[in-house]
Motif scaffolding. Structure first.
Motif, short mmCIF file in Angstrom:
data_model
loop_
_atom_site.label_atom_id
_atom_site.label_comp_id
_atom_site.label_asym_id
_atom_site.label_seq_id
_atom_site.Cartn_x
_atom_site.Cartn_y
_atom_site.Cartn_z
N VAL A 15 7.09 86.29 -25.89
CA VAL A 15 8.13 85.57 -26.64
C VAL A 15 9.47 85.65 -25.91
N GLY A 16 9.84 86.86 -25.47
CA GLY A 16 11.10 87.01 -24.74
C GLY A 16 11.10 86.26 -23.43
N SER A 17 9.98 86.27 -22.72
CA SER A 17 9.89 85.54 -21.45
C SER A 17 10.03 84.04 -21.68
N LEU A 18 9.41 83.53 -22.74
CA LEU A 18 9.54 82.10 -23.03
C LEU A 18 10.98 81.76 -23.40
N ALA A 19 11.65 82.63 -24.17
CA ALA A 19 13.05 82.39 -24.51
C ALA A 19 13.92 82.36 -23.25
N ALA A 20 13.62 83.24 -22.30
CA ALA A 20 14.36 83.24 -21.03
C ALA A 20 14.15 81.94 -20.28
N LEU A 21 12.93 81.43 -20.31
CA LEU A 21 12.65 80.16 -19.63
C LEU A 21 13.39 79.01 -20.29
N TYR A 22 13.36 78.95 -21.62
CA TYR A 22 14.09 77.89 -22.34
C TYR A 22 15.58 77.92 -21.99
N ALA A 23 16.16 79.13 -21.96
CA ALA A 23 17.59 79.26 -21.65
C ALA A 23 17.86 78.85 -20.20
N ALA A 24 17.00 79.28 -19.28
CA ALA A 24 17.20 78.96 -17.87
C ALA A 24 17.10 77.46 -17.62
N GLN A 25 16.19 76.80 -18.31
CA GLN A 25 16.04 75.35 -18.15
C GLN A 25 17.27 74.59 -18.62
N ILE A 62 0.99 76.77 -27.78
CA ILE A 62 0.80 75.73 -26.76
C ILE A 62 1.92 74.71 -26.82
N ASN A 63 2.29 74.29 -28.03
CA ASN A 63 3.35 73.30 -28.20
C ASN A 63 4.69 73.84 -27.72
N ALA A 64 4.94 75.12 -27.97
CA ALA A 64 6.19 75.72 -27.50
C ALA A 64 6.26 75.72 -25.98
N MET A 65 5.14 76.02 -25.30
CA MET A 65 5.13 75.97 -23.84
C MET A 65 5.23 74.53 -23.34
N HIS A 67 6.97 72.21 -24.58
CA HIS A 67 8.35 71.76 -24.69
C HIS A 67 9.32 72.62 -23.87
N ALA A 68 8.78 73.54 -23.06
CA ALA A 68 9.66 74.42 -22.29
C ALA A 68 10.34 73.70 -21.13
N GLY A 69 9.81 72.55 -20.73
CA GLY A 69 10.43 71.79 -19.66
C GLY A 69 10.03 72.22 -18.27
N HIS A 70 9.02 73.09 -18.16
CA HIS A 70 8.56 73.54 -16.85
C HIS A 70 7.25 72.81 -16.53
N PRO A 71 7.15 72.16 -15.39
CA PRO A 71 6.01 71.27 -15.14
C PRO A 71 4.66 71.96 -15.08
N SER A 72 4.60 73.22 -14.64
CA SER A 72 3.30 73.85 -14.45
C SER A 72 3.03 75.01 -15.40
N LEU A 73 3.97 75.31 -16.31
CA LEU A 73 3.82 76.49 -17.16
C LEU A 73 2.54 76.44 -17.99
N LEU A 74 2.34 75.35 -18.72
CA LEU A 74 1.19 75.28 -19.63
C LEU A 74 -0.12 75.39 -18.87
N LYS A 75 -0.21 74.67 -17.76
CA LYS A 75 -1.44 74.71 -16.95
C LYS A 75 -1.67 76.11 -16.40
N THR A 76 -0.60 76.77 -15.96
CA THR A 76 -0.71 78.11 -15.38
C THR A 76 -1.21 79.11 -16.41
N VAL A 77 -0.65 79.05 -17.62
CA VAL A 77 -1.04 80.01 -18.66
C VAL A 77 -2.44 79.72 -19.17
N ARG A 123 1.85 85.78 -15.80
CA ARG A 123 2.08 84.36 -15.48
C ARG A 123 3.48 83.92 -15.87
N LEU A 124 3.94 84.33 -17.05
CA LEU A 124 5.27 83.95 -17.50
C LEU A 124 6.36 84.58 -16.63
N LEU A 125 6.21 85.86 -16.31
CA LEU A 125 7.23 86.54 -15.51
C LEU A 125 7.27 86.00 -14.08
N ASN A 126 6.13 85.60 -13.54
CA ASN A 126 6.13 85.00 -12.21
C ASN A 126 6.90 83.68 -12.19
#
Length: 503
Positions: A15-25, A62-65, A67-77, A123-126
């Motif tokens: 959850v924290g890693s995803l929040a960091a990604l949303y903020a970074a995007q 899955i829906n949260a990932m 909408h994260a705006g990262h092109p490969s996040l969902l596929k990677t996870v 995967r998220l931290l990478n």
């Protein structure tokens, strides 16, 4: 040149890693702090000193990932997941034969996905590690936070006091701190000093302990599924009415298993662990064919016996500077597999509200530097207030639903009434989709509806089914048929009695 917003996230779990990604995007300067060592290291021990219950990711996560705006996040996870189409109920028939009975989660064939917690974290931290505006800090313990002045203090391992030998504190500043640091959240603890937060914590009378089913050795077999000793596409349940044993698949062919048992029964077994295999044979038939008796006893002795917590609080924020998400805001028992999914949904909803309120001003007046940060604070405060207002009812609802689902998993899955209702609701869902009927489970796991709306709709459907049943049962036609059948049965029995000479 404008100064980017500084967003500090405490807690580097999913959850924290995803929040960091949303903020970074969104162009924020992001700092992610974690109490434990780097979670990608194999030797890192989780806070509860075990691998912990495997995760199940479903539509909300899955829906949260998505909408994260990262092109490969969902596929990677999702590359590291195993689809689970339903439950596999294990038991023993009255004749003593072992059986397993599949119950699909969804009439439309949708699945939830098993994923290893550490693999998902890696995967998220990478992904975060590859972003230039994200800094990761491990082994950093939050010791204080002032949400008025927006300062925080962490113990850092590389700054040791020469006099005390303990880590010294470092001080940081932030515009927004997001607490994603679990049920025993330090962020929530410090935030409660600044806001009037209602808080409720409950431990249910159930402990859990982890076990392990080893993969099958399949030398020379090219079938990837041959390494699994039981079906990999199901969540396996041995229901015991007041307790249960479950198994969730892992990529390597093993299963992470969990025993959920009232504290008294745990105490009895702790006093004499040698009774464990016979306890399993009596209550979870077939498990000792998958885990050796010695393995059961060894796991029971070595792995901790941990409590299950249910936690509610509100509000989730203070002013414009602090907010909590995930277990820090609403820790729940794991029986709906929604803890991580609800936490990830928190992140999606939080940032969608922030986006609505904290857009750069649309007028043409330039706002740069510190003035831009301070001008956004009132709008960010409005966004966090809306988030607390919108999210708390749903979070409280899923806490209740998770507690209810424990009863369903350990007992109701064997009930004819439960299976009848499930059949009727799925029949209505498939045959009459315009009526909007769905099972409660499918709404929770395969939609993004609000949890509180799901609870209300499920209750309404239950009332309609009950009224329909009562109406049918008391209709003149049904009553006449029942009376006719009863009288016919009485006449047949009387004739039989006369023939046999009893009358």
């Amino acid at each position: 040149m404008s100064v980017p917003q500084k967003t500090v996230i405490v807690g580097a779990g999913p959850v924290g890693s995803l929040a960091a990604l949303y903020a970074a995007q969104r162009g924020h300067e992001v700092e992610l702090y974690e109490l434990r060592p780097d979670l990608r290291n194999p030797g890192t021990i989780p806070l509860n000193f075990t691998k912990s219950i495997n995760l199940a990711i479903s539509e909300r996560g899955i829906n949260a990932m998505r909408h994260a705006g990262h092109p490969s996040l969902l596929k990677t996870v999702m590359a590291g997941t195993i689809p689970m189409q339903g439950r596999m109920i294990h038991g023993r028939s009255p004749l003593g034969e072992l059986y397993d009975h599949a119950q699909n989660y969804d009439a439309k064939g949708r699945a939830i996905y098993a994923i290893d917690r550490s693999g998902m974290n890696e995967r998220l931290l990478n992904v975060l590690d590859s972003m230039p505006n994200v800094k990761l800090f491990f082994n950093h313990k939050l010791t204080g936070a002032d949400f008025r002045t927006q300062h925080a203090w962490f113990e850092a391992p590389d700054t040791v006091s020469s006099s005390s030998g303990r880590p010294t504190e470092i001080e940081i500043t932030f515009d927004l701190m997001i607490g994603a640091d679990g049920a025993h959240s330090a962020v929530r603890y410090h935030m409660m000093k600044f806001t009037r937060m209602d808080y409720q914590q409950e431990y249910i009378d159930t402990l859990w302990c982890e076990f392990h089913i080893e993969p099958r050795v399949a030398a020379g077999n090219s079938d990837p599924w041959s390494k699994f000793r039981i079906s990999p596409n199901h969540l396996h349940i041995w229901p015991g009415k007041d307790f249960m044993f479950i198994a969730i698949p892992s990529e390597d062919g093993s299963f992470t298993c969990t025993l959920f048992l009232p504290s008294k029964e745990f105490s009895d077994l702790e006093n004499d662990p040698t009774k464990l295999p016979s306890f399993f044979d009596q209550n979870f038939p077939g498990v000792t064919d998958l885990i050796s008796r010695e393995g059961l006893i060894e796991s029971f002795k070595q792995n901790p016996h941990l409590p299950l917590i249910s936690l509610k609080c509100r509000p989730y924020h203070y002013g414009s500077s602090g907010v909590i998400v995930g277990d820090a805001a609403h820790a729940m028992v794991p029986f709906y597999g929604q803890g991580m999914n609800a936490g990830m949904e928190d992140v999606r909803i939080l940032f969608s509200i922030l986006d609505k309120h904290v857009e750069v001003q649309e007028d043409n007046s330039p706002i740069d530097g510190y003035d831009k940060i301070t001008s956004s604070a009132p709008r960010r405060a409005q966004a966090l207030t809306e988030y607390s207002t919108v999210r708390a009812p749903d979070a409280h609802a899923i806490n209740e639903l998770a507690l209810q689902n424990y009863v369903e998993m350990r007992a109701s899955v064997l009930s004819k009434r439960y299976r009848l209702r499930k059949f009727l609701e799925e029949y209505m869902s498939v045959r009459f989709p315009n009526f909007g009927w769905h099972t409660k489970y499918s709404r929770v796991s395969f939609s993004n509806e609000g949890y509180s709306d799901i609870m209300r709709k499920s209750e309404d459907q239950g009332k309609i089914l009950l009224r329909t049943f009562l109406a049918c049962a008391t209709s003149p036609i049904v009553v006449s048929l029942f009376v006719f059948g009863y009288r016919h049965r009485r006449s047949v029995l009387s004739a039989a009695a006369r023939l046999c000479g009893f009358r």
